[in-house]
Design an enzyme around this catalytic site. Structure first.
Site, mmCIF file in Angstrom:
data_model
loop_
_atom_site.group_PDB
_atom_site.id
_atom_site.type_symbol
_atom_site.label_atom_id
_atom_site.label_comp_id
_atom_site.label_asym_id
_atom_site.label_seq_id
_atom_site.Cartn_x
_atom_site.Cartn_y
_atom_site.Cartn_z
ATOM 1 N N ASN A 247 0.960 -1.178 0.178
ATOM 2 C CA ASN A 247 -0.260 0.242 0.530
ATOM 3 C C ASN A 247 0.999 1.254 -0.011
ATOM 4 O OD1 ASN A 247 0.902 0.245 2.867
ATOM 5 N ND2 ASN A 247 -0.319 -1.278 2.570
ATOM 6 N N CYS B 282 -0.235 1.418 14.441
ATOM 7 C CA CYS B 282 -0.227 2.842 13.299
ATOM 8 C C CYS B 282 0.607 2.635 11.963
ATOM 9 C CB CYS B 282 0.786 4.075 13.708
ATOM 10 S SG CYS B 282 0.807 5.571 12.895
ATOM 11 N N ALA B 283 0.543 1.078 11.647
ATOM 12 C CA ALA B 283 1.113 0.025 10.142
ATOM 13 C C ALA B 283 -0.056 0.375 10.174
ATOM 14 C CB ALA B 283 1.754 -0.915 10.482
ATOM 15 N N PRO C 46 -3.598 -12.686 9.915
ATOM 16 C CA PRO C 46 -3.959 -12.220 11.660
ATOM 17 C C PRO C 46 -4.013 -11.123 11.556
ATOM 18 C CG PRO C 46 -1.419 -12.502 11.394
ATOM 19 C CD PRO C 46 -2.190 -12.953 10.127
ATOM 20 N N ASP C 47 -4.854 -10.590 12.623
ATOM 21 C CA ASP C 47 -5.050 -9.544 13.034
ATOM 22 C C ASP C 47 -4.411 -9.145 13.903
ATOM 23 O OD1 ASP C 47 -6.849 -6.807 13.860
ATOM 24 O OD2 ASP C 47 -8.200 -7.624 12.869
ATOM 25 N N ILE C 48 -3.572 -7.854 13.819
ATOM 26 C CA ILE C 48 -2.873 -7.419 15.548
ATOM 27 C C ILE C 48 -3.531 -6.467 16.095
ATOM 28 C CG2 ILE C 48 -0.280 -6.157 15.527
ATOM 29 C CD1 ILE C 48 0.538 -6.834 12.646
ATOM 30 N N LYS D 203 -14.651 0.595 14.235
ATOM 31 C CA LYS D 203 -13.804 -0.514 14.264
ATOM 32 C C LYS D 203 -13.779 -0.630 15.699
ATOM 33 C CE LYS D 203 -8.879 -0.707 12.723
ATOM 34 N NZ LYS D 203 -7.731 -0.284 11.558
ATOM 35 N N LYS E 282 -13.251 -4.143 18.036
ATOM 36 C CA LYS E 282 -11.863 -5.220 18.200
ATOM 37 C C LYS E 282 -11.235 -4.320 19.730
ATOM 38 C CE LYS E 282 -9.896 -4.847 13.326
ATOM 39 N NZ LYS E 282 -8.928 -4.659 12.791
#
Length: 414
Positions: free
Chosen positions: A210, A274-275, A305-307, A337, A341
């Site tokens: 991206n 922040c990534a 995977p969802d960090i 979100k 999360k």
């Protein structure tokens, strides 16, 4: 707020190309309320004008140890007693060596021996000179004597080399001096930040990624370190130098970033995601370069995977801050979100706008948490990072206080 209000800072300038930045350094120190007096070594006069420094500091520049006018009042002792902090910027390899040897053969080295004020050095030299065993030993010797090193930074140098040895920028030095005078906002806090994009390999030469430059995450890491935090930065592939004082772990893919975060997060107080992590990756990485022999090609993707979710789901979770880069309905998606999360806070920005977000030097954020929100208007990313960390620190402390109250109530019930 002027964070250096009425702090007396004696600025020593030695001979090096970075001396050209010192008038700006004086200006920034004074903007924070400091009283600044300047001492130039003989070689420093070859790089920066005493008249320019006198103009921005508002006081005469001191040049000579054996100045008859100054010595009538023991000028070097008077200056040594006046200072609340002594900052040498740039500090050349030669000056560092003489200071480590305890020499007092010019005004600046004499002042450094005669003062009881804390001493800060901002090294600036060629990368090979900085790496030299003698320089490293001299720096170690000075540190054991209580001298604080500010930098150096890494990057391209005036000689054309690239590496460690650049003097920190005037704003960085000003922020660090301000942190030394006041209790840093994040003192004692361990903070883990992810930054940059991830790359998901298709074959040995191609990948999915991206537009993230990593600039916002790196600005947060730099600002958090200046505010006293112990910072670990997990970074995707970016063209940025490691912020001074931060520990950096380099990764490529989302899976690698997930592994690095999970290996570090147990010891962290705050996690900032922040990534721009890829949501999906190719189901299979082809071992050889794919040849262009078809009009169409289909990629099968699987979820990464969802960090953020995995960090927030930990029983020993830190304070978790997420980011949301949106192109429409920003608040709706950000709040969703935040809730879905189980985050403590989320910072959202609209990347569809020009000159904001990805690759830009500026950004603006809408920050949400379960019981409130705030808007951080458009500004440079370093200033924005400092503002965001102020909000994070406030909510982190509020959550810690609430947890402490619950513990106290539980103890009383028993």
């Amino acid at each position: 707020m002027q964070r250096l209000n009425e702090t007396n800072i004696l600025l020593g300038i030695t001979g090096g190309i970075a001396a050209y930045k010192t008038p700006d350094l004086v200006r920034k120190l004074k903007a924070q309320g400091a009283n600044v007096r300047v001492v130039l070594t003989p070689s420093a006069k070859e790089f920066v004008s005493p008249l320019a420094l006198q103009a921005v500091s508002g006081t005469p520049v001191s040049l000579e140890l054996l100045d008859p006018a100054a010595e009538a009042a023991m000028g070097h002792i008077e200056l040594a007693k006046w200072a609340d902090r002594v900052l040498v910027a740039p500090a050349s390899a030669n000056f560092i060596a003489r200071l480590a040897a305890g020499m007092a053969d010019d005004l600046l080295s004499t002042l450094c021996l005669a003062t009881s004020a804390p001493l800060y050095l901002a090294p600036a030299m060629n990368q090979q000179m900085y790496r030299a065993a003698a320089t490293q030993q001299n720096l170690h010797t000075l540190q054991t004597r209580g001298v604080t090193l500010l930098g150096p930074a890494e990057g391209e140098q005036a000689c054309g080399d690239t590496g460690p040895g650049r003097m920190l920028e005037p704003q960085e030095l000003t922020d660090l001096m301000a942190s030394a005078v006041t209790t840093p906002l994040l003192a004692g806090v361990s903070l883990l930040i992810t930054a940059g994009p991830t790359r998901e390999a298709i074959d040995p030469v191609r990948y999915l990624s991206n537009h993230s430059s990593g600039k916002m995450g790196y600005a947060l890491a730099k600002a958090a370190q200046q505010l006293g935090a112990q910072v670990t930065l997990v970074s995707g592939p970016v063209a940025l130098s490691t912020p001074f004082g931060c520990r950096r772990i380099d990764v490529q893919s989302a899976q690698q970033m997930h592994q690095a975060v999970m290996a570090e997060v147990a010891n962290m107080d705050i996690f900032i995601g922040c990534a721009a992590v890829a949501d999906y990756r190719p189901a299979q990485q082809v071992e050889q370069k794919i040849k262009k022999n078809r009009d169409e090609m289909t990629l099968s993707l699987v979820k990464n995977p969802d960090i953020l979710s995995d960090v927030a789901a930990r029983p020993d979770r830190p304070f978790v801050v997420g980011f949301a880069a949106e192109t429409q309905d920003m608040e709706h998606y950000a709040r969703d979100k935040l809730s879905r999360k189980r985050l403590d806070m989320i910072a959202a920005n609209d990347v569809s706008k020009q000159n904001i977000g990805f690759n830009s030097e500026q950004n603006a954020l809408s920050v949400f948490w379960p019981s409130g929100e705030t808007q951080l208007p458009l500004c440079d990313k370093h200033s924005l990072a400092l503002q965001l960390l102020q909000v994070i620190a406030e909510q982190y402390k509020e959550k810690q206080d609430a947890q402490d109250r619950r513990k106290d109530t539980g103890s009383a019930d028993r």
